[in-house]
Design a protein around this motif. Structure first.
Motif, PDB file in Angstrom:
ATOM      1  N   ARG A  35       1.730 -42.261  63.730  1.00 28.92           N
ATOM      2  CA  ARG A  35       1.384 -40.981  63.105  1.00 28.92           C
ATOM      3  C   ARG A  35       2.303 -40.683  61.921  1.00 28.92           C
ATOM      4  O   ARG A  35       1.864 -40.133  60.907  1.00 28.92           O
ATOM      5  CB  ARG A  35       1.464 -39.857  64.142  1.00 28.92           C
ATOM      6  CG  ARG A  35       0.354 -39.899  65.182  1.00 28.92           C
ATOM      7  CD  ARG A  35       0.314 -38.638  66.010  1.00 28.92           C
ATOM      8  NE  ARG A  35       1.494 -38.491  66.848  1.00 28.92           N
ATOM      9  CZ  ARG A  35       1.597 -38.969  68.087  1.00 28.92           C
ATOM     10  NH1 ARG A  35       0.581 -39.638  68.621  1.00 28.92           N
ATOM     11  NH2 ARG A  35       2.686 -38.791  68.792  1.00 28.92           N
ATOM     12  N   ALA A  36       3.583 -41.044  62.056  1.00 22.60           N
ATOM     13  CA  ALA A  36       4.507 -40.833  60.946  1.00 22.60           C
ATOM     14  C   ALA A  36       4.118 -41.697  59.747  1.00 22.60           C
ATOM     15  O   ALA A  36       4.154 -41.247  58.597  1.00 22.60           O
ATOM     16  CB  ALA A  36       5.938 -41.143  61.388  1.00 22.60           C
ATOM     17  N   PHE A  37       3.738 -42.954  60.007  1.00 28.68           N
ATOM     18  CA  PHE A  37       3.308 -43.821  58.903  1.00 28.68           C
ATOM     19  C   PHE A  37       2.033 -43.299  58.268  1.00 28.68           C
ATOM     20  O   PHE A  37       1.848 -43.399  57.050  1.00 28.68           O
ATOM     21  CB  PHE A  37       3.094 -45.249  59.414  1.00 28.68           C
ATOM     22  CG  PHE A  37       2.528 -46.170  58.383  1.00 28.68           C
ATOM     23  CD1 PHE A  37       3.326 -46.670  57.369  1.00 28.68           C
ATOM     24  CD2 PHE A  37       1.187 -46.517  58.413  1.00 28.68           C
ATOM     25  CE1 PHE A  37       2.800 -47.506  56.393  1.00 28.68           C
ATOM     26  CE2 PHE A  37       0.650 -47.359  57.447  1.00 28.68           C
ATOM     27  CZ  PHE A  37       1.461 -47.857  56.435  1.00 28.68           C
ATOM     28  N   HIS A  38       1.139 -42.755  59.063  1.00 23.75           N
ATOM     29  CA  HIS A  38      -0.126 -42.217  58.547  1.00 23.75           C
ATOM     30  C   HIS A  38       0.127 -41.155  57.485  1.00 23.75           C
ATOM     31  O   HIS A  38      -0.629 -41.041  56.512  1.00 23.75           O
ATOM     32  CB  HIS A  38      -0.937 -41.639  59.714  1.00 23.75           C
ATOM     33  CG  HIS A  38      -2.312 -41.186  59.337  1.00 23.75           C
ATOM     34  ND1 HIS A  38      -2.605 -39.871  59.012  1.00 23.75           N
ATOM     35  CD2 HIS A  38      -3.477 -41.875  59.216  1.00 23.75           C
ATOM     36  CE1 HIS A  38      -3.893 -39.761  58.733  1.00 23.75           C
ATOM     37  NE2 HIS A  38      -4.442 -40.960  58.851  1.00 23.75           N
ATOM     38  N   ARG A  39       1.199 -40.380  57.625  1.00 20.59           N
ATOM     39  CA  ARG A  39       1.504 -39.326  56.656  1.00 20.59           C
ATOM     40  C   ARG A  39       2.077 -39.887  55.360  1.00 20.59           C
ATOM     41  O   ARG A  39       2.228 -39.142  54.389  1.00 20.59           O
ATOM     42  CB  ARG A  39       2.502 -38.322  57.256  1.00 20.59           C
ATOM     43  CG  ARG A  39       2.045 -37.664  58.534  1.00 20.59           C
ATOM     44  CD  ARG A  39       0.712 -36.978  58.384  1.00 20.59           C
ATOM     45  NE  ARG A  39       0.733 -35.883  57.416  1.00 20.59           N
ATOM     46  CZ  ARG A  39      -0.338 -35.158  57.091  1.00 20.59           C
ATOM     47  NH1 ARG A  39      -1.508 -35.432  57.640  1.00 20.59           N
ATOM     48  NH2 ARG A  39      -0.234 -34.183  56.215  1.00 20.59           N
ATOM     49  N   THR A  40       2.392 -41.180  55.316  1.00 19.50           N
ATOM     50  CA  THR A  40       2.878 -41.783  54.079  1.00 19.50           C
ATOM     51  C   THR A  40       1.741 -42.347  53.235  1.00 19.50           C
ATOM     52  O   THR A  40       1.992 -42.879  52.153  1.00 19.50           O
ATOM     53  CB  THR A  40       3.877 -42.922  54.377  1.00 19.50           C
ATOM     54  OG1 THR A  40       3.192 -44.013  55.018  1.00 19.50           O
ATOM     55  CG2 THR A  40       5.003 -42.434  55.279  1.00 19.50           C
TER      56      THR A  40
END
Length: 528
Positions: free
Chosen positions: A156-161
């Motif tokens: 999910r954190a990578f998705h925000r990048t």
């Protein structure tokens, strides 16, 4: 008789007489208008026009009116109005600021003052909104990273990048789709300094927000940087997170401002400004020592084939392995005595050309001893054969030598109860058709199992105080001498291919098969 001198009598009232011509003089004398007053009014009017035109466009696109550069016009209008008043006052009636009954200086002054202050207040409100939105985005993103043991949270954190317009097509929990589409970026993110720090200090990290700096409005959207601090047993680490906010969609389809956390190749931690605990300094020492040990092995292993057997003997501490006993100094000496002096001359510093070289069998034994799957799993027979072929022909190489622009370049330190492990990225060249470059990503794993070092590291971690016990100066006390040992080379041997543009096949990088026979397709989209 003389003429009478008495003037004729005045005409009687009501009698007709010639009309008198009116005066040609103006009732009010002409005074020229001050050009300074005209300039002030023109500048103020231009500012209003810019706001009207820009505001209409922003209203149609459902976007805020962000034109801080326009504030130069009301400032200029105020200055011009002030100058115009002084010029008119000093002209002593020879200049005026009035045109068509309008006092230009006063109108320009109040238009610029009220309009400028009003728009400045609007920008301040927008900046406050941006600051709150950006800090909220970073806080949510950091909360996911702090769950370093949870792959779903990191996904999910990578998705925000990712770009908001692109990530709308992929769910935030769809790890397989994100990995397939953004293979390189996904690898780089999972290995970045912030994620590695959190994984190394599982459950003991705290993130506190700072402020916003470097706020700028660009054609691509709003760009800013949010600062913060990570507290963990290793110390206090300043964090800089760059963001980009864009307005997605237009008209009725507008979704508002969407934020993207920018991936930073240099990482998110300001390590030069970090303040470390004694435990943090110990970790830094382990990283430097492990990196030096592992890189020496990689350097030797990328040279001649026979050097790899000797490298394994030295770095894996394999003196007691019966298969490698002939390569030890004692074994070389025994061989020299048994078969003749020339065979052992290298042991005495004489020309290597006269010395006995191990040959392919030792390279194959070394490959069998070293190669494992990621995590230490046992490879299949076919995988062992493929690694043995690479090891006995080309060896291994540093990241980036075969796969250009790779993001798998980060070394990682892992602390466990039984060992300190250090992993260094490498590339394993694979056979390919002509014109195609292929390699598999791998890791050289080294470890320190010295009980004294492990006990000291454990003690330093337990006494670490990241709030009060930090220092920017390396402490006098440090770890005991660190003894590393080569453990394995791990890889999934999945080929990653690079095709030259316009080369065989005519496709983009990674567009076709690139591994050895039976290896399957040549890697994920994008070539790396």
């Amino acid at each position: 008789m003389a003429e009478p001198t008495t003037p004729p009598p005045a005409p009687a009232a009501g009698s007709s007489r010639s009309p008198a011509l009116p005066s040609t003089a103006d009732a009010v004398p002409y005074v020229p208008v001050s050009w300074m007053a005209v300039s002030a009014m023109g500048t103020a009017a231009l500012f209003v026009l810019i706001l009207l035109v820009g505001g209409y466009g922003a209203w149609r696109e459902k976007r805020p009116l962000l034109m801080d550069w326009a504030l130069i016009f009301p400032v200029a209008a105020v200055v011009l109005s002030f100058a115009a008043r002084r010029i008119i006052r000093n002209a002593e009636g020879t200049r005026t600021g009035e045109l068509f009954g309008v006092e230009l200086t006063n109108l320009a002054w109040w238009t610029a003052l009220v309009g400028g202050l009003g728009y400045a207040a609007y920008l301040v409100a927008i900046e406050t909104s941006i600051r709150q939105d950006a800090k909220g985005e970073v806080q949510r993103w950091a909360d996911n990273i702090l769950k370093g043991d949870d792959p779903a949270a990191l996904t999910r954190a990578f998705h925000r990048t990712r770009d908001p317009n692109e990530r709308a097509l992929i769910g935030p929990d769809n790890r397989s789709a994100l990995e397939a589409r953004y293979r390189n970026e996904f690898i780089g993110f999972e290995q970045c300094d912030l994620v590695s720090l959190v994984k190394r200090n599982r459950g003991a990290c705290q993130f506190s927000l700072g402020g916003m700096r470097d706020w700028a409005i660009k054609p691509s959207g709003v760009e800013c940087t949010i600062t913060g601090t990570v507290l963990c047993p290793e110390g206090a680490f300043p964090v800089n997170v760059a963001l980009r906010g864009i307005e997605t969609g237009t008209g009725e389809q507008a979704a508002g401002r969407q934020w993207q956390i920018m991936l930073t190749p240099a990482g998110y931690l300001a390590k030069q400004q970090a303040r470390l605990t004694p435990y943090g300094w110990a970790v830094a020492q382990l990283e430097m020592s492990g990196s030096d040990f592992g890189r020496k092995f990689i350097t030797i292993s990328s040279t001649a084939r026979d050097a790899r057997a000797f490298a394994y003997l030295e770095f894996a501490r394999a003196e007691t392995d019966p298969a490698f006993r002939p390569l030890t100094p004692t074994g070389q000496f025994v061989r020299a005595v048994s078969v003749g002096a020339p065979a052992g001359l290298a042991s005495f510093g004489l020309p290597v050309a006269l010395a006995w070289l191990p040959g392919p069998p030792f390279a194959e034994i070394t490959a069998d001893r070293l190669f494992r799957l990621p995590g230490g799993g046992e490879p299949s027979v076919e995988q062992k054969q493929r690694f043995a072929f690479a090891w006995t022909t080309t060896g291994i190489s540093r990241p980036g030598e075969r796969l250009r622009d790779t993001t798998d370049v980060h070394e990682q330190l892992v602390l466990t109860d039984s060992a300190v492990e250090f992993r260094l990225p490498v590339e394993i060249p694979l056979p390919t058709p002509q014109g195609v470059t292929a390699a598999a990503r791998g890791r050289v794993v080294i470890a320190c199992t010295d009980p004294a070092v492990l006990a000291e590291v454990r003690k330093l971690r337990q006494s670490a105080d990241p709030v009060n016990g930090v220092s920017s100066v390396f402490p006098e006390s440090h770890l005991k001498p660190i003894t590393w040992k080569l453990v394995r080379i791990e890889s999934d041997l999945q080929p990653v291919t690079i095709r030259p543009q316009g080369g065989p096949g005519g496709g983009p990088p990674g567009a076709g098969p690139g591994g050895p026979p039976g290896a399957g397709p040549g890697g994920p989209p994008g070539g790396q």
